[in-house]
Design a protein around this motif. Structure first.
Motif, PDB file in Angstrom:
ATOM      1  N   SER A  75       0.830  -1.207   0.000  1.00  0.00           N
ATOM      2  CA  SER A  75       0.000   0.000   0.000  1.00  0.00           C
ATOM      3  C   SER A  75       0.865   1.258   0.000  1.00  0.00           C
ATOM      4  O   SER A  75       0.607   2.205  -0.745  1.00  0.00           O
ATOM      5  CB  SER A  75      -0.920  -0.009   1.218  1.00  0.00           C
ATOM      6  N   LEU A  76       1.888   1.265   0.822  1.00  0.00           N
ATOM      7  CA  LEU A  76       2.795   2.419   0.863  1.00  0.00           C
ATOM      8  C   LEU A  76       3.547   2.584  -0.455  1.00  0.00           C
ATOM      9  O   LEU A  76       3.748   3.705  -0.922  1.00  0.00           O
ATOM     10  CB  LEU A  76       3.780   2.271   2.025  1.00  0.00           C
ATOM     11  N   GLN A  77       3.938   1.473  -1.076  1.00  0.00           N
ATOM     12  CA  GLN A  77       4.632   1.545  -2.360  1.00  0.00           C
ATOM     13  C   GLN A  77       3.720   2.128  -3.435  1.00  0.00           C
ATOM     14  O   GLN A  77       4.154   2.918  -4.261  1.00  0.00           O
ATOM     15  CB  GLN A  77       5.139   0.163  -2.786  1.00  0.00           C
ATOM     16  N   GLN A  78       2.446   1.739  -3.415  1.00  0.00           N
ATOM     17  CA  GLN A  78       1.490   2.292  -4.371  1.00  0.00           C
ATOM     18  C   GLN A  78       1.328   3.795  -4.160  1.00  0.00           C
ATOM     19  O   GLN A  78       1.257   4.563  -5.127  1.00  0.00           O
ATOM     20  CB  GLN A  78       0.142   1.595  -4.249  1.00  0.00           C
ATOM     21  N   GLN A  79       1.292   4.223  -2.901  1.00  0.00           N
ATOM     22  CA  GLN A  79       1.197   5.658  -2.607  1.00  0.00           C
ATOM     23  C   GLN A  79       2.426   6.394  -3.124  1.00  0.00           C
ATOM     24  O   GLN A  79       2.307   7.494  -3.676  1.00  0.00           O
ATOM     25  CB  GLN A  79       1.033   5.891  -1.111  1.00  0.00           C
ATOM     26  N   ILE A  80       3.592   5.808  -2.950  1.00  0.00           N
ATOM     27  CA  ILE A  80       4.833   6.414  -3.449  1.00  0.00           C
ATOM     28  C   ILE A  80       4.771   6.547  -4.961  1.00  0.00           C
ATOM     29  O   ILE A  80       5.123   7.595  -5.510  1.00  0.00           O
ATOM     30  CB  ILE A  80       6.067   5.587  -3.012  1.00  0.00           C
ATOM     31  N   ASP A  81       4.328   5.498  -5.641  1.00  0.00           N
ATOM     32  CA  ASP A  81       4.230   5.534  -7.107  1.00  0.00           C
ATOM     33  C   ASP A  81       3.294   6.638  -7.578  1.00  0.00           C
ATOM     34  O   ASP A  81       3.611   7.385  -8.508  1.00  0.00           O
ATOM     35  CB  ASP A  81       3.762   4.180  -7.649  1.00  0.00           C
ATOM     36  N   VAL A  82       2.129   6.758  -6.931  1.00  0.00           N
ATOM     37  CA  VAL A  82       1.171   7.801  -7.307  1.00  0.00           C
ATOM     38  C   VAL A  82       1.773   9.186  -7.063  1.00  0.00           C
ATOM     39  O   VAL A  82       1.682  10.077  -7.910  1.00  0.00           O
ATOM     40  CB  VAL A  82      -0.155   7.626  -6.527  1.00  0.00           C
ATOM     41  N   LEU A  83       2.408   9.363  -5.909  1.00  0.00           N
ATOM     42  CA  LEU A  83       2.995  10.662  -5.585  1.00  0.00           C
ATOM     43  C   LEU A  83       4.156  11.009  -6.517  1.00  0.00           C
ATOM     44  O   LEU A  83       4.328  12.177  -6.892  1.00  0.00           O
ATOM     45  CB  LEU A  83       3.445  10.690  -4.121  1.00  0.00           C
ATOM     46  N   GLN A  84       4.943  10.024  -6.910  1.00  0.00           N
ATOM     47  CA  GLN A  84       6.027  10.280  -7.862  1.00  0.00           C
ATOM     48  C   GLN A  84       5.470  10.695  -9.214  1.00  0.00           C
ATOM     49  O   GLN A  84       6.010  11.585  -9.866  1.00  0.00           O
ATOM     50  CB  GLN A  84       6.928   9.051  -8.001  1.00  0.00           C
ATOM     51  N   ALA A  85       4.396  10.068  -9.639  1.00  0.00           N
ATOM     52  CA  ALA A  85       3.764  10.447 -10.910  1.00  0.00           C
ATOM     53  C   ALA A  85       3.208  11.869 -10.821  1.00  0.00           C
ATOM     54  O   ALA A  85       3.375  12.666 -11.748  1.00  0.00           O
ATOM     55  CB  ALA A  85       2.649   9.468 -11.266  1.00  0.00           C
ATOM     56  N   GLN A  86       2.582  12.207  -9.699  1.00  0.00           N
ATOM     57  CA  GLN A  86       2.063  13.559  -9.517  1.00  0.00           C
ATOM     58  C   GLN A  86       3.190  14.584  -9.497  1.00  0.00           C
ATOM     59  O   GLN A  86       3.058  15.668 -10.065  1.00  0.00           O
ATOM     60  CB  GLN A  86       1.243  13.660  -8.230  1.00  0.00           C
ATOM     61  N   LEU A  87       4.294  14.238  -8.852  1.00  0.00           N
ATOM     62  CA  LEU A  87       5.448  15.135  -8.814  1.00  0.00           C
ATOM     63  C   LEU A  87       6.017  15.345 -10.209  1.00  0.00           C
ATOM     64  O   LEU A  87       6.330  16.472 -10.606  1.00  0.00           O
ATOM     65  CB  LEU A  87       6.526  14.578  -7.881  1.00  0.00           C
ATOM     66  N   ALA A  88       6.129  14.270 -10.977  1.00  0.00           N
ATOM     67  CA  ALA A  88       6.643  14.382 -12.347  1.00  0.00           C
ATOM     68  C   ALA A  88       5.729  15.267 -13.189  1.00  0.00           C
ATOM     69  O   ALA A  88       6.207  16.105 -13.975  1.00  0.00           O
ATOM     70  CB  ALA A  88       6.782  12.998 -12.981  1.00  0.00           C
ATOM     71  N   LEU A  89       4.414  15.105 -13.023  1.00  0.00           N
ATOM     72  CA  LEU A  89       3.469  15.951 -13.747  1.00  0.00           C
ATOM     73  C   LEU A  89       3.618  17.417 -13.347  1.00  0.00           C
ATOM     74  O   LEU A  89       3.615  18.306 -14.204  1.00  0.00           O
ATOM     75  CB  LEU A  89       2.031  15.495 -13.485  1.00  0.00           C
ATOM     76  N   ALA A  90       3.736  17.656 -12.059  1.00  0.00           N
ATOM     77  CA  ALA A  90       3.883  19.024 -11.579  1.00  0.00           C
ATOM     78  C   ALA A  90       5.174  19.648 -12.096  1.00  0.00           C
ATOM     79  O   ALA A  90       5.192  20.814 -12.523  1.00  0.00           O
ATOM     80  CB  ALA A  90       3.849  19.052 -10.052  1.00  0.00           C
ATOM     81  N   GLN A  91       6.267  18.884 -12.081  1.00  0.00           N
ATOM     82  CA  GLN A  91       7.535  19.398 -12.587  1.00  0.00           C
ATOM     83  C   GLN A  91       7.456  19.681 -14.086  1.00  0.00           C
ATOM     84  O   GLN A  91       7.970  20.702 -14.558  1.00  0.00           O
ATOM     85  CB  GLN A  91       8.666  18.412 -12.289  1.00  0.00           C
ATOM     86  N   ALA A  92       6.800  18.801 -14.837  1.00  0.00           N
ATOM     87  CA  ALA A  92       6.641  19.026 -16.276  1.00  0.00           C
ATOM     88  C   ALA A  92       5.786  20.259 -16.530  1.00  0.00           C
ATOM     89  O   ALA A  92       6.072  21.054 -17.435  1.00  0.00           O
ATOM     90  CB  ALA A  92       6.011  17.794 -16.930  1.00  0.00           C
ATOM     91  N   GLU A  93       4.759  20.438 -15.734  1.00  0.00           N
ATOM     92  CA  GLU A  93       3.898  21.614 -15.896  1.00  0.00           C
ATOM     93  C   GLU A  93       4.660  22.897 -15.580  1.00  0.00           C
ATOM     94  O   GLU A  93       4.492  23.911 -16.259  1.00  0.00           O
ATOM     95  CB  GLU A  93       2.667  21.484 -15.002  1.00  0.00           C
ATOM     96  N   VAL A  94       5.511  22.866 -14.572  1.00  0.00           N
ATOM     97  CA  VAL A  94       6.333  24.040 -14.232  1.00  0.00           C
ATOM     98  C   VAL A  94       7.244  24.384 -15.402  1.00  0.00           C
ATOM     99  O   VAL A  94       7.367  25.551 -15.797  1.00  0.00           O
ATOM    100  CB  VAL A  94       7.143  23.792 -12.937  1.00  0.00           C
TER     101      VAL A  94
END
Length: 174
Positions: A98-117
């Motif tokens: 469960s924690l690994q899945q949360q990390i994966d989702v958060l990493q994807a969100q971070l990558a999206l945010a960085q790309a948007e910046v």
């Protein structure tokens, strides 16, 4: 009710037996292997360990370990036993997954945010270039935050962004 000074406890004047001996309904001796790790005031701690591993197996594991490693072993057994009680099928592995899945989702969100910046900075710089303006130099700005940012241009506006992962692939670079 027996008096502890009458020989019912671990030693003269001592409080009640450890949680393990109490649950197992046996006399708690002075050299009880459970006593240092399962105090009488935490009965559920041993109850879960006993339910998952069995008192005999825990006793064997503790006997085979050097004394300085027993505390860590008990801590691990208590954690695994509590996880198994909450999730009998997966135990600790379920929590880790469960924690690994949360990390994966958060990493994807971070990558999206960085790309948007990056996308917004490129658009901002292009907009400034089209209007004949040059990007403001951080060294010319007197604000302390611009000096901390180094050579990054100061944004014209702040962006609060919420990422909808369902439409992430469709609308990212429109």
């Amino acid at each position: 009710m027996k008096d502890a000074s009458a020989g019912g406890g671990r030693k003269q004047g001592a409080p009640s037996p450890c949680a393990a001996c109490k649950l197992l309904r046996r006399r708690c001796s002075q050299d009880c292997v459970f006593a240092p790790y399962f105090p009488a005031d935490e009965p559920q701690k041993f109850a879960n360990v006993h339910k998952v591993f069995g008192a005999s197996n825990v006793n064997k594991m503790l006997q085979e370990l050097p004394v300085h490693q027993r505390g860590d072993a008990v801590s691990s057994m208590v954690y695994e036993a509590n996880a198994r009680v909450r999730d009998p099928v997966y135990g600790c592995v379920g929590a880790i997954s469960s924690l690994q899945q949360q990390i994966d989702v958060l990493q994807a969100q971070l990558a999206l945010a960085q790309a948007e910046v990056v996308h917004l900075r490129v658009r901002q710089n292009a907009s400034l270039s089209n209007h004949g303006l040059s990007s403001p130099s951080p060294s010319n700005s007197g604000s302390p935050s611009s000096k901390l940012m180094g050579s990054q241009p100061k944004p014209i506006f702040d962006v609060d962004m919420t990422v909808d992962q369902a439409s992430f692939g469709e609308s990212m670079w429109c």
